[in-house]
Design a protein around this motif. Structure first.
Motif, PDB file in Angstrom:
ATOM      1  N   ARG A 146     -40.604  14.926 -23.617  1.00 42.94           N
ATOM      2  CA  ARG A 146     -41.779  14.124 -23.275  1.00 42.94           C
ATOM      3  C   ARG A 146     -41.660  12.692 -23.789  1.00 42.94           C
ATOM      4  O   ARG A 146     -41.036  12.440 -24.818  1.00 42.94           O
ATOM      5  CB  ARG A 146     -43.043  14.755 -23.820  1.00 42.94           C
ATOM      6  N   SER A 150     -47.916   9.145 -19.759  1.00 41.63           N
ATOM      7  CA  SER A 150     -46.932  10.104 -20.249  1.00 41.63           C
ATOM      8  C   SER A 150     -46.013  10.539 -19.123  1.00 41.63           C
ATOM      9  O   SER A 150     -46.343  10.410 -17.943  1.00 41.63           O
ATOM     10  CB  SER A 150     -47.615  11.325 -20.876  1.00 41.63           C
ATOM     11  N   PHE A 152     -44.553   9.435 -24.332  1.00 43.56           N
ATOM     12  CA  PHE A 152     -45.989   9.262 -24.403  1.00 43.56           C
ATOM     13  C   PHE A 152     -46.303   7.894 -24.993  1.00 43.56           C
ATOM     14  O   PHE A 152     -45.629   7.439 -25.910  1.00 43.56           O
ATOM     15  CB  PHE A 152     -46.588  10.372 -25.291  1.00 43.56           C
ATOM     16  N   SER A 158     -53.401  18.276 -23.506  1.00 46.45           N
ATOM     17  CA  SER A 158     -52.349  18.298 -22.509  1.00 46.45           C
ATOM     18  C   SER A 158     -52.732  19.204 -21.355  1.00 46.45           C
ATOM     19  O   SER A 158     -53.629  20.032 -21.459  1.00 46.45           O
ATOM     20  CB  SER A 158     -51.033  18.792 -23.128  1.00 46.45           C
ATOM     21  N   TYR A 180     -43.136  13.903 -18.522  1.00 48.14           N
ATOM     22  CA  TYR A 180     -42.556  15.140 -19.043  1.00 48.14           C
ATOM     23  C   TYR A 180     -41.449  15.610 -18.108  1.00 48.14           C
ATOM     24  O   TYR A 180     -41.606  15.550 -16.885  1.00 48.14           O
ATOM     25  CB  TYR A 180     -43.603  16.252 -19.088  1.00 48.14           C
ATOM     26  N   ILE A 214     -50.062  14.302 -21.155  1.00 47.20           N
ATOM     27  CA  ILE A 214     -51.109  14.159 -22.169  1.00 47.20           C
ATOM     28  C   ILE A 214     -52.283  13.485 -21.483  1.00 47.20           C
ATOM     29  O   ILE A 214     -52.101  12.533 -20.721  1.00 47.20           O
ATOM     30  CB  ILE A 214     -50.626  13.265 -23.337  1.00 47.20           C
ATOM     31  N   SER A 260     -50.821  21.972 -19.000  1.00 46.54           N
ATOM     32  CA  SER A 260     -49.597  22.773 -18.998  1.00 46.54           C
ATOM     33  C   SER A 260     -49.449  23.506 -17.679  1.00 46.54           C
ATOM     34  O   SER A 260     -50.435  23.813 -17.014  1.00 46.54           O
ATOM     35  CB  SER A 260     -49.643  23.817 -20.123  1.00 46.54           C
ATOM     36  N   GLY A 277     -44.677  21.486 -19.754  1.00 48.59           N
ATOM     37  CA  GLY A 277     -45.543  20.340 -19.990  1.00 48.59           C
ATOM     38  C   GLY A 277     -45.791  19.560 -18.719  1.00 48.59           C
ATOM     39  O   GLY A 277     -44.930  19.457 -17.861  1.00 48.59           O
TER      40      GLY A 277
END
Length: 170
Positions: free
Chosen positions: A63, A128, A65, A46, A130, A86, A48, A83
């Motif tokens: 999240r 993904s 994904f 990931s 977030y 990914i 961050s 986050g």
């Protein structure tokens, strides 16, 4: 009301790096947009975000994904970083694109929120999204973009590009 994107800074890595940092971010915009075109040298992991060097348990993350065959979702509270996305595996030589909108980043009376989404060209076809809440009323003046888990050893590859934009309302 129209909005204008202004480029604040761009970083293109000349060598692999585990963290990319933007500092001294002016409070003169309404929102920020971070655009990354990046690949990594480790396994699936990931990206961050750490705001104002705060690695305490002040982040909550929701999240979504998918990897082309599996979809999942989750939520985490009291995390040490926000986050972003990914990202795919080390076999990927082409970079993925990741966009993070950071809303109301300079407001000193509300917590900060951001929405990130991204995809990469890995064999897994990762996508993904977030949603992150940073429980602080401090204006964001520094953003650290960390590859892998916080404290991990994954690096963004040389040639990865990170651009921070400010949005001004007209």
């Amino acid at each position: 009301m129209t909005s204008t994107y202004e480029k604040i800074a761009t970083t293109t890595l000349g060598s692999d790096a585990s963290t990319v940092t933007f500092t001294s971010i002016s409070g003169s915009y309404t929102d920020l947009v971070l655009v990354a075109k990046a690949s990594q040298d480790g396994a699936v992991g990931s990206i961050s975000l750490i705001f104002n060097s705060d690695t305490a348990s002040n982040y909550s993350i929701t999240r979504l994904f998918a990897d082309g065959s599996t979809a999942s979702s989750g939520r985490a509270s009291n995390e040490g970083a926000g986050g972003v996305v990914i990202i795919g595996n080390s076999a990927v030589t082409s970079a993925g694109t990741y966009i993070t909108n950071i809303m109301n980043y300079s407001n000193s009376t509300t917590y900060k929120t951001c929405i990130s989404r991204g995809s990469d060209a890995s064999s897994g076809g990762y996508v993904s999204a977030y949603a992150t809440l940073w429980r602080s009323t401090s204006a964001i003046t520094r953003i650290d973009i960390k590859f892998g888990a916080v404290g991990g050893t994954t690096n963004a590859r040389s040639g990865s590009t990170f651009t921070l934009y400010g949005i001004k309302a007209e």
